[in-house]
Design an enzyme around this catalytic site. Structure first.
Site, mmCIF file in Angstrom:
data_model
loop_
_atom_site.group_PDB
_atom_site.id
_atom_site.type_symbol
_atom_site.label_atom_id
_atom_site.label_comp_id
_atom_site.label_asym_id
_atom_site.label_seq_id
_atom_site.Cartn_x
_atom_site.Cartn_y
_atom_site.Cartn_z
ATOM 1 N N GLU A 166 -11.089 13.485 32.161
ATOM 2 C CA GLU A 166 -10.492 14.441 31.230
ATOM 3 C C GLU A 166 -9.394 15.270 31.903
ATOM 4 O O GLU A 166 -9.320 16.488 31.741
ATOM 5 C CB GLU A 166 -11.571 15.343 30.617
ATOM 6 N N ASP B 134 -21.756 11.731 25.450
ATOM 7 C CA ASP B 134 -21.518 13.154 25.718
ATOM 8 C C ASP B 134 -22.475 14.085 24.990
ATOM 9 O O ASP B 134 -22.067 14.723 24.014
ATOM 10 C CB ASP B 134 -20.074 13.507 25.344
ATOM 11 N N GLU C 285 -23.172 22.561 22.330
ATOM 12 C CA GLU C 285 -21.817 22.153 21.958
ATOM 13 C C GLU C 285 -21.808 21.276 20.709
ATOM 14 O O GLU C 285 -20.969 21.446 19.840
ATOM 15 C CB GLU C 285 -21.178 21.406 23.135
HETATM 16 C C1 GCU Z 1 -17.338 17.544 27.061
HETATM 17 C C2 GCU Z 1 -16.872 18.913 26.687
HETATM 18 C C3 GCU Z 1 -15.865 19.454 27.662
HETATM 19 C C4 GCU Z 1 -16.432 19.356 29.083
HETATM 20 C C5 GCU Z 1 -16.865 17.935 29.360
HETATM 21 C C6 GCU Z 1 -17.545 17.774 30.697
HETATM 22 O O1 GCU Z 1 -16.303 16.615 26.906
HETATM 23 O O2 GCU Z 1 -16.318 18.901 25.405
HETATM 24 O O3 GCU Z 1 -15.579 20.777 27.322
HETATM 25 O O4 GCU Z 1 -15.493 19.758 30.008
HETATM 26 O O5 GCU Z 1 -17.777 17.521 28.389
HETATM 27 O O6 GCU Z 1 -18.751 17.639 30.704
HETATM 28 O O7 GCU Z 1 -16.893 17.765 31.721
#
Ligand code: GCU
Length: 718
Positions: free
Chosen positions: A310, A384, A412
């Protein structure tokens, strides 16, 4: 002033006119309110009439203070501290080493069997006197034993004939805070971060100590205080003194502080030209950083890293592997006993492979190449933290590497801190899943506690749901999820029902009938949320960005961040084909699970659409076709949420009024949002199924265009 008002003010000033206690939730499950059951109070006073706790370390002092405050609160009288065993009813606590009395009361205990964190609580008779002993080999074990005893009293459990031996099943039991230095909390729904970076290190909020107490009470022994989407600034001297101040508060409660390490820190803040893990200057930079940290925080726990995921930097930016990165950081902290926790939450939209398969593909080949102080931290499921996912296929698949569990306590994908969703059943479902890695009985819990593959370094992490809200977690019942995480990290075999019952009795009520009712609600609440959000194995169909509310139509941007990528609805059917003819994710599981998941007739229905693209008219176990079944499940979820609200209203006047009113209002929102999920998802999926809603399913309140057109601003947690 009117005479009556004057009288009231005078009485109030004298403390003689106290309105009914309104519980604001701050005290969590450590309320220590006075026992109202007279018989139990008598038993308590008889068995715990005097206290003798030996040792003078900061941890023992913390245990002492907690014990005295807890018992004084619950018995309503001052606790007598004694220095010898003169009479019956003494509670003795200490380590075998520091207390000859403890050692003499438990002569049968072999040294080395309990460990530094384990403890024994036992009722013994000596010279005709009845004594209760709390014993450990370490101060932290005494502290945990004290909290256990206080829990027994808070729950009004029998105190005679105790024979308890406890040892934590995992070594590292950590909260992961996704807290930023500006006090925002990623996926946090309980206000700002608890860490007031601006005022640290000069101002130590009383909350820090209460945070430490709460965590110690459930056996949590570490906290990663910064977000996995890390900021290199926290590693600068200006911030490290603030971190050290927090570590000083945590230490007497047996809690170590850890930090997330931004992989590009050497280049970002260290003035180096690169952060390549194989560059000797980079390795040196991290070693010097570690030495700087340990000079300030001698018991610093280590680093947690999110890399090449990410958008986060990582070793792959330099053509290196995750093992290269993890090992370099692990080497930096190794001389001080620190660990490196390397997250397996990696996926890349440039790789045309099912996202659910990518972490396995990336990490399994690295098995055996990590340093001994590295743990690979794996989310419970492969996508996730969805309301339901099958367990992550990495569990069991990396026998030479300690795998650490990562659960998400913050909700979340489960209604933020607005919905009452008790997560212990989700955690339990994952921990009790049989990976079959070494034949039947190879449960995920055995991977995590190290027994399956013989690892002594083990751990469990929970993404915290804690913030600066007065009640810590936003929703009162969010406290139960924090509590459940800690209890399961200590003992993964605990049942959700046991955990719920403990928490209810300490937090809400001792009335067995009410406790039963609340427990029933809690234990069914996760399944209710699955039903009104993502039944039958659906996943990742939430709104984009903030992840709150439904968004099955999301189809823009990165494909693996859309909903259509996951549900794949069309006029034929719905679901992600992960069979051997599809993405073949099933083959990442050990036999016979690979065959079971591959076969739509054998695949558990609650995961059917995770693994299969199923025709709308497929006959389900109930005899209904898939479309009808899906509609009914959504409706059942809504019905459950409404029943919770109706049930809760029967508790008016029977539990604390502030707790009652807080939860009553949130349950109303939950029921409304459950209906929103159902209506939005079913209307959207109906455009593919082209079938009517079956009998028993409420007509949607609005049309699809309405739900698709909803826009929200400033949703918390982003
Ligand atoms: C999910 C979440 C993110 C977080 C990521 C992670 O994608 O939405 O906010 O950073 O998990 O676990 O790194």
């Amino acid at each position: 002033m009117k005479k009556e008002i004057l009288v009231i003010l005078i009485l109030a000033g004298l403390g003689l006119f106290t309105p009914a206690m309104a519980d604001d939730g701050y005290r969590l499950w450590l309320k220590y309110d006075q026992i109202t059951d007279i018989a139990y109070l008598k038993e308590c006073n008889k068995i715990l009439s005097g206290v003798m706790i030996t040792g003078d370390s900061p941890v023992i002092s913390a245990a002492h203070d907690e014990l005295i405050a807890g018992l004084a609160g619950m018995t309503g009288s001052q606790v007598t501290e004694v220095s010898s065993l003169k009479s019956s009813g003494t509670l003795v606590a200490g380590t075998f080493r520091s207390s000859p009395v403890v050692a003499s009361l438990l002569p049968d205990v072999e040294p080395g069997t309990i460990g530094e964190e384990g403890y024994i609580i036992r009722s013994v008779t000596m010279g005709g006197k009845k004594i209760t002993v709390i014993a450990s080999e370490g101060d932290r074990g005494v502290l945990y034993g004290v909290f256990h005893l206080l829990r027994l009293v808070s729950m009004q459990s029998p105190l005679e004939d105790l024979s308890i031996t406890e040892k934590p099943a995992t070594v590292l039991r950590l909260l992961n805070h996704w807290d930023n230095l500006d006090r925002s909390v990623e996926r946090g729904y309980a206000g700002e971060s608890v860490w007031n970076w601006h005022l640290l290190p000069g101002y130590i909020s009383p909350r820090y100590r209460d945070y430490a107490r709460a965590n110690a009470s459930i056996g949590i022994n570490g906290t990663v205080i910064t977000n996995v989407n890390a900021n290199a600034l926290v590693l600068t001297p200006q911030y490290l003194v603030k971190v050290a101040a927090l570590a000083d508060v945590m230490r007497p409660y047996g809690i170590k502080v850890y930090l997330t390490a931004r992989f590009s820190a050497p280049a970002e803040t260290g003035g180096l030209a690169t952060s390549d893990p194989l560059d000797p200057a980079v390795a040196r930079w991290w070693k010097e950083k570690a030495s700087e940290i340990y000079a300030l925080i001698p018991d610093f726990g280590g680093f947690l890293v999110k890399a090449n995921s990410e958008g986060q930097p990582g070793p792959q930016n330099y053509g290196r592997s995750h093992a290269d990165g993890a090992n370099m950081l692990a080497d930096a902290v190794a001389p001080y006993g620190g660990v490196g926790m390397w997250r397996a939450f990696v996926y890349d939209n440039n790789i045309p492979v099912d996202r659910a398969k990518q972490a396995y593909n990336e990490f399994v080949p690295l098995d055996g190449s990590f340093r001994s102080n590295v743990l690979v931290q794996v989310k419970n499921g492969a996508v996730d933290f969805q309301p339901r996912e099958p367990f992550h296929p990495l569990f069991g698949a990396m026998p030479s590497t300690p795998l650490m569990m990562e659960f998400q306590i913050t909700q979340e994908y489960l209604g933020c801190s607005t919905h009452l969703v008790f997560l212990a059943p989700l955690f339990e479902e994952c921990l009790t899943s049989d990976t079959h890695a070494a034949g039947p009985g190879s449960d995920v819990a055995k991977v995590i506690d190290g027994t399956l593959h013989g690892h002594s370094l083990t751990g469990m992490a929970g993404v915290a749901n804690i913030g600066s809200e007065r009640n810590w977690t936003g929703h009162l019942f969010g406290q139960a999820n924090w509590y459940a995480f800690g209890r399961l990290a200590w003992q993964p075999s605990l049942s959700s029902a046991t955990i719920a019952s403990e928490w209810i009795r300490m937090t809400l009520t001792h009335d067995p009938e009410i406790a039963d009712g609340i427990s029933t609600m809690m234990l069914s609440s996760r399944e209710a949320a699955v039903n009104y959000m993502t039944p039958l194995g659906l996943h990742h169909i939430m709104a984009e960005g903030h992840h709150w509310g439904p968004g099955p139509w999301v189809n823009r941007g990165r494909p693996d961040w859309t909903s259509v990528y996951y549900h794949r609805a069309d006029t034929i059917g719905i679901g992600f084909n992960r069979t051997r003819e599809g993405s073949d994710a099933v083959s990442q599981y050990f036999p016979p699970l690979n065959d079971i998941f591959n076969d739509p007739a054998e695949c558990p229905e609650n995961m059917l659409l995770w693994f299969h693209h199923v025709p709308w008219d497929h006959t389900m176990k109930s005899g209904r076709i898939l479309w009808d079944e899906m509609c009914i499940r959504y409706q059942e979820g809504v019905n459950a949420a409404e029943v919770y609200g109706a049930y809760w209203e029967t508790l008016n006047g029977r539990i604390d009024n502030a707790q009652y009113e807080h939860v009553r209002q949130l349950l109303k929102i939950q029921a409304r949002e459950a209906r929103w999920w159902k209506d939005a998802c079913l209307l959207y999926f109906q455009t593919f199924s082209r079938r009517p809603f079956p009998a028993g399913v409420d007509k949607p309140e609005n049309d699809l265009a309405y739900y698709r057109g909803l826009r929200f601003y400033y949703v918390p947690g982003i």
